[in-house]
Design an enzyme around this catalytic site. Structure first.
Site, PDB file in Angstrom:
ATOM      1  CB  CYS A   7       2.494 -13.476  -2.241  1.00  0.00           C
ATOM      2  SG  CYS A   7       3.274 -13.718  -0.619  1.00  0.00           S
ATOM      3  CD  GLU A  64       4.899  -7.630   0.233  1.00  0.00           C
ATOM      4  OE1 GLU A  64       4.330  -7.494  -0.854  1.00  0.00           O
ATOM      5  OE2 GLU A  64       5.860  -8.416   0.390  1.00  0.00           O
TER       6      GLU A  64
END
Length: 149
Positions: free
Chosen positions: A109, A83
């Protein structure tokens, strides 16, 4: 009559393909695609920063070496998460991520979640669940739509 896959399926398939470039020694292969108006802005996968050797090249995992469990002490990892790499790739190319959606193979996360919120991502579509209540709480508080497919 032949059928076409949905846009969600299309972008998730691209995220799965991006994940095949991941260089995680532990085998966690994550891919991500940033999309706006059905156009791909950038892709990312978990791997070492440009010019830095990855764990596969070194045949070593820093996290294994230190005996760290999955999800703990994330700073002890050579890889940048998929990401974050997708956001960095867009920034490198001068592409705004404001109002974009992230398609990813795994739920982000908490570190990536904070980055995604600040990058203006307004939706996250993911395949694999990661039990991260802190991330989910931040996304809900920030008004980011999350969908598991």
């Amino acid at each position: 009559m032949p059928t076409r896959i949905s846009w969600d399926q299309y972008f998730l398939e691209i995220a799965k393909t991006a994940s095949k470039r991941a260089s995680c020694f532990r085998g966690k292969k994550v891919g991500a695609v940033l999309v706006k108006d059905r156009q791909i802005l950038s892709t990312g996968y978990n791997g070492a920063p440009k010019g830095v050797k990855n764990c596969l090249e070194l045949n070593n995992c820093l996290r294994d070496e230190k005996g760290l469990a999955s999800g703990e002490r994330l700073e002890f990892c050579r890889a940048t998460h998929a990401e974050a790499n997708a956001v960095a790739q867009a920034a490198f190319q001068g592409v705004s991520t404001r109002g974009a959606a992230l398609y990813t193979t795994h739920f982000p996360c908490v570190l990536c979640t904070k980055l995604l919120i600040n990058a203006g991502i307004n939706e996250i579509v993911y395949l694999e669940e990661e039990n991260d209540e802190l991330s989910k709480g931040f996304l809900e508080e920030a008004g980011v739509k999350i969908r598991r497919i």
